[in-house]
Enzyme design. Structure first.
Site, PDB file in Angstrom:
ATOM      1  N   HIS A 122       0.876  -1.079  -0.362  1.00  0.00           N
ATOM      2  CA  HIS A 122       0.118   0.037  -0.298  1.00  0.00           C
ATOM      3  C   HIS A 122       1.428   1.239  -0.350  1.00  0.00           C
ATOM      4  O   HIS A 122       0.375   1.937  -1.353  1.00  0.00           O
ATOM      5  CB  HIS A 122      -1.014   0.213   1.386  1.00  0.00           C
ATOM      6  CG  HIS A 122      -1.850   1.241   1.174  1.00  0.00           C
ATOM      7  ND1 HIS A 122      -2.995   1.573   1.064  1.00  0.00           N
ATOM      8  CD2 HIS A 122      -1.181   2.367   1.993  1.00  0.00           C
ATOM      9  CE1 HIS A 122      -3.252   3.113   1.476  1.00  0.00           C
ATOM     10  NE2 HIS A 122      -2.317   3.236   1.822  1.00  0.00           N
ATOM     11  N   GLU A 123       2.253   0.990   0.713  1.00  0.00           N
ATOM     12  CA  GLU A 123       2.634   2.250   1.378  1.00  0.00           C
ATOM     13  C   GLU A 123       3.637   2.750  -0.493  1.00  0.00           C
ATOM     14  O   GLU A 123       3.414   3.875  -1.061  1.00  0.00           O
ATOM     15  CB  GLU A 123       3.995   2.273   1.893  1.00  0.00           C
ATOM     16  CG  GLU A 123       3.160   2.473   3.607  1.00  0.00           C
ATOM     17  CD  GLU A 123       2.487   3.439   3.445  1.00  0.00           C
ATOM     18  OE1 GLU A 123       1.974   4.856   2.747  1.00  0.00           O
ATOM     19  OE2 GLU A 123       0.888   3.450   4.010  1.00  0.00           O
ATOM     20  N   GLU A 164      -6.318   7.065  -0.973  1.00  0.00           N
ATOM     21  CA  GLU A 164      -6.715   5.721  -0.067  1.00  0.00           C
ATOM     22  C   GLU A 164      -6.680   4.457  -0.897  1.00  0.00           C
ATOM     23  O   GLU A 164      -5.954   3.281  -0.818  1.00  0.00           O
ATOM     24  CB  GLU A 164      -6.847   6.129   0.923  1.00  0.00           C
ATOM     25  CG  GLU A 164      -6.171   5.517   2.292  1.00  0.00           C
ATOM     26  CD  GLU A 164      -5.122   6.421   2.336  1.00  0.00           C
ATOM     27  OE1 GLU A 164      -3.932   5.290   2.638  1.00  0.00           O
ATOM     28  OE2 GLU A 164      -4.190   7.469   1.889  1.00  0.00           O
TER      29      GLU A 164
END
Lengths: 405, 181
Positions: free
Chosen positions: A146-147, A230
Site C-alpha cells: 500500500h505504501e 487511499e
C-alpha cells in the site's frame, strides 16, 4: 503498465487546478477587501500565489527528512530486521521501482506506516514497532505494498502540493476575517469614504463570502482527494501482492487498536496507512473532513475482490460496496484482471518473538549495543553511553560480556 | 489549399505512427527491464545455495544424496539459456530445494542454527522476489505483445519481436518451501 493511473493523474491535476483557482479567488477577495478596486484584486491574487509558492518551496526544499525527524524514525539495515527489509525489497520489485526504498522504524506502540519521497530514486517507507508486533508476513506485505502504491502513484508530491495550498488558503481567509473583525467591517468603512458606490459594496460582500467559504471548500476538496488516493493505494497493494486478503486482515488488526500516535500533523496524515489518531481523539465514523475512508469499507472492498487482484477487479468490488466506480473503466484495459495467489507458508516465531525483533531492530538502529551475561545468558541492551557503567548482570549479579554492536 | 490539407494529413499520420513506434519501444524496454530483474534474483538464489549446503553438511551427514541433487540442479540452472530453458531448470532447482527443506525438519540441531535460519529467510525471500519479478515481467511482456499486435501498430511492428513469457515449470516452485514448525 501504468496506463490505469493516467486518467487519475489527469483528474488530480484538475482538482489541484480547482484549488489553485480557489486560492487566487481568496487572494483577490482579500485584496478587494483592503482596496476595493481592480488593482487591489490583482495585487491580492498575485500575493496569494506568491504565498503559496514560498510555502510550497519550503515544503519541497526541506525534503522528506523533516517528517522522518518529526516522527523520530530511524533507518535500519538488513541485519536489524531481515523480514521487514526483505518484504520492502520484494514489493519494490513487484512495483518495478527503480530503487528499493530506504526502510525506517518508528518506536511507537500505535500500529501504522507511511511513505515519503518525491524523487523515485530516493524514497522511504517507515513502519512503527507496534505494526511489526501485530502483523504476520502476508499482512506486512499488504501494508508495505500500500505504501509503495502511494510512491508509485506519485501521491507524496500531490498531497504536499495540495496540502500546502489548503494551508495558504486558510491563512488568507484568517487574515481577511480577522481584519474584518478588528476593523468592525469593511462595508462601513467604504460607506464613509467619499467615492463609494453600490458596485463596490457588492464586491466587498462577495469578497467576505469567499473568504468564509474558500477554506471550507478547499479542505473538502483536499480530503476527498486524499480519500481517493487511499483507495487507489489499496488497489495497487492488491495488484502488487496478488493477495488482497493480506491487506484486508492487516487493516482489521489496525482498526481494532486505539493507541494514539505521538506526533502527527494534519498535512502529513494522508501519508499513513490508517488515519493517525491524535491524543484524546476518538475513531469517528465517516465524514467529509476525514483524510482516510472508513476502514470497514476498505476491508469489505478488498474482500469482495472475488477471483482476481487486478485494477478491474478492485474497481468492480468498489462499485459493489460504494455504488460507483473509482478507477474508471476506460483506463483499466491493462492489468484489468489477474489471478490471486495462495497465502505464504506458516512462518517461524510467534507474537512474542515478533515483538522482540521489532524493538531490537529499533534499538540497534539507534546505536544500542548488547552485553551478554556469562552466568544466566541474559542479554542487556544499552546505549553506548551506559554500556561501560554496567558492572554486573541486573538479573543474577553475574559477569557481563563485552559490549557488541 | 488542397496541397496544404494533404500535407497536414500526411504530417498528422507520420506523427501518429512516430507516437506508436515510441510507445512500442517504451513497452519493450519495460519488458527488458523486467527480465533483467528476474536474472538478478535468479543469480541471488544461485549464490545463496553453496552457503546453505555448507551449513547443512555438518548436520545432515546421511543425506548426501539430497545435498548432491541441490548442487547439481544449481549447476544446471546456472548453465540454462533463455526464458524457456531457464524456467525448466529453475523449476527443478526449486523442487530440489523444497525436498531439502522438508528433510531438514528431521534435524532439530540444524533448525536451531542461527546461520541456517537466516539463510532460510533469505532463500524464502528470494523465492518471493523471483515470483514478483516474474509477475512484473510477464505483465510488461503481455502489455508489449498486445501493443505490437493490435491494429494499426501491427503495420509497423514487423521489426519488433514477440516477447516470451517466463513460466517456471514445476508445482510448488512459486510458493515458499513449505516448512512445518
Amino acid at each position: 503498465m501504468w496506463e490505469q493511473i493516467r486518467s487519475n493523474r489527469r483528474r488530480s491535476a484538475f482538482v489541484v487546478t480547482a484549488m489553485g483557482v480557489l486560492l487566487v479567488a481568496a487572494g483577490m477577495a482579500l485584496g478587494a477587501y483592503v482596496n476595493p478596486t481592480f488593482t487591489g484584486m490583482v495585487v491580492g491574487g498575485i500575493a496569494a500565489l506568491v504565498l503559496w509558492l514560498v510555502q510550497w518551496g519550503v515544503a519541497v526544499g526541506s525534503g522528506d527528512d523533516i517528517m522522518l525527524r518529526m516522527t523520530g524514525a530511524r533507518q535500519i539495515r538488513h541485519e536489524d530486521h531481515p523480514i521487514l527489509v526483505n518484504v520492502v525489497e520484494e514489493m519494490a520489485i513487484a512495483a518495478q521501482l527503480p530503487q528499493a526504498p530506504r526502510v525506517f522504524i518508528v518506536d511507537d506502540p500505535s500500529p501504522n506506516a507511511f511513505a515519503v519521497g518525491r524523487d523515485p530514486q530516493k524514497t522511504t517507507v517507515a513502519v512503527t514497532t507496534g505494526l511489526l508486533r501485530i502483523l504476520d508476513r502476508d499482512e506486512l506485505q499488504g501494508v508495505i505494498a500500500h505504501e509503495i502504491g502511494h510512491i508509485k502513484n506519485r501521491d507524496v508530491s500531490l498531497i504536499t502540493l495540495a496540502g500546502v495550498m489548503v494551508g495558504s488558503i486558510v491563512i488568507l481567509a484568517e487574515l481577511g476575517l480577522r481584519a474584518l473583525w478588528y476593523s468592525g467591517g469593511g462595508l462601513r468603512r467604504s460607506r464613509t469614504s467619499s467615492n463609494r458606490d453600490g458596485g463596490q459594496a457588492i464586491i466587498l460582500l462577495v469578497a467576505i463570502l469567499l473568504l468564509i467559504l474558500a477554506p471550507i471548500l478547499a479542505q473538502l476538496i483536499y480530503f476527498a482527494l486524499s480519500r481517493r488516493r487511499e483507495f487507489l493505494a489499496d488497489a495497487s497493494s492488491a495488484f502488487f501482492t496478488r493477495y488482497p486478503e493480506g491487506l484486508a486482515s492487516a487493516l482489521e488488526k489496525l482498526s481494532s487498536t486505539h493507541t494514539p500516535l505521538t506526533d502527527t500533523s494534519r498535512v502529513t496524515a494522508p501519508m499513513y496507512i490508517v488515519r493517525p489518531l491524535r491524543k484524546g481523539q476518538k475513531m469517528s465514523a465517516t465524514s467529509a473532513f476525514a483524510t482516510h475512508p472508513p476502514i470497514a469499507d476498505r476491508v469489505r472492498i478488498l474482500r469482495s475482490m472475488a477471483g482476481g487482484a487486478g485494477f478491474g477487479d478492485y474497481d468492480r468490488a468498489f462499485g459493489k460496496i460504494r455504488g460507483r466506480r473509482i478507477v474508471g473503466e476506460h483506463s483499466i484495459a491493462e492489468a484489468a484482471s489477474v489471478p490471486l495467489r495462495q497465502p505464504a507458508a506458516a512462518e517461524q516465531g510467534g507474537p512474542r518473538e515478533r515483538a522482540r525483533e521489532a524493538s531490537d531492530a529499533f534499538l540497534t538502529a539507534s546505536g544500542y549495543g548488547v552485553r551478554t551475561c556469562a552466568d544466566c545468558g541474559a542479554k542487556v541492551k544499552a546505549p553506548p553511553s551506559l554500556a561501560d557503567r554496567l558492572d554486573a548482570c541486573p538479573r543474577c549479579d553475574g559477569d557481563l560480556g563485552p559490549w557488541t554492536e | 489549399m488542397w496541397v496544404l490539407i494533404v500535407l497536414g494529413v500526411v504530417v498528422a499520420a507520420v506523427l501518429y505512427f512516430v507516437g506508436i513506434y515510441n510507445g512500442l519501444i517504451r513497452a519493450r524496454n519495460q519488458a527488458k527491464n523486467g527480465w533483467s530483474q528476474i536474472d538478478v534474483q535468479l543469480k541471488r538464489r544461485h549464490d545463496l545455495i553453496p552457503n546453505l549446503v555448507e551449513t547443512a553438511k555438518g548436520y545432515m551427514k546421511h543425506e548426501q544424496q539430497t545435498l548432491e541433487k541441490v548442487v547439481q540442479a544449481r549447476t544446471a540452472a546456472i548453465g540454462a539459456k533463455g526464458p524457456a530453458e531457464a524456467g525448466k531448470a529453475e523449476g527443478l532447482l526449486g523442487a530440489a530445494l523444497s525436498g531439502f527443506f522438508a528433510l531438514s525438519e528431521r534435524y532439530p540441531d540444524l533448525k536451531a542454527n542461527q546461520n541456517f535460519l537466516s539463510l532460510q529467510e533469505e532463500l524464502a525471500s528470494t523465492e518471493n522476489r523471483i515470483g514478483f519479478a516474474r509477475q512484473a515481467y510477464n505483465d510488461a511482456a503481455t502489455t508489449y505483445n498486445n501493443k505490437r499486435e493490435v491494429f494499426p501498430a501491427s503495420l509497423i511492428s514487423g521489426s519488433f519481436e514477440q516477447a516470451e513469457l517466463f513460466e517456471i515449470e514445476a508445482p510448488g516452485e512459486r510458493s515458499v518451501p513449505k516448512v512445518e514448525f
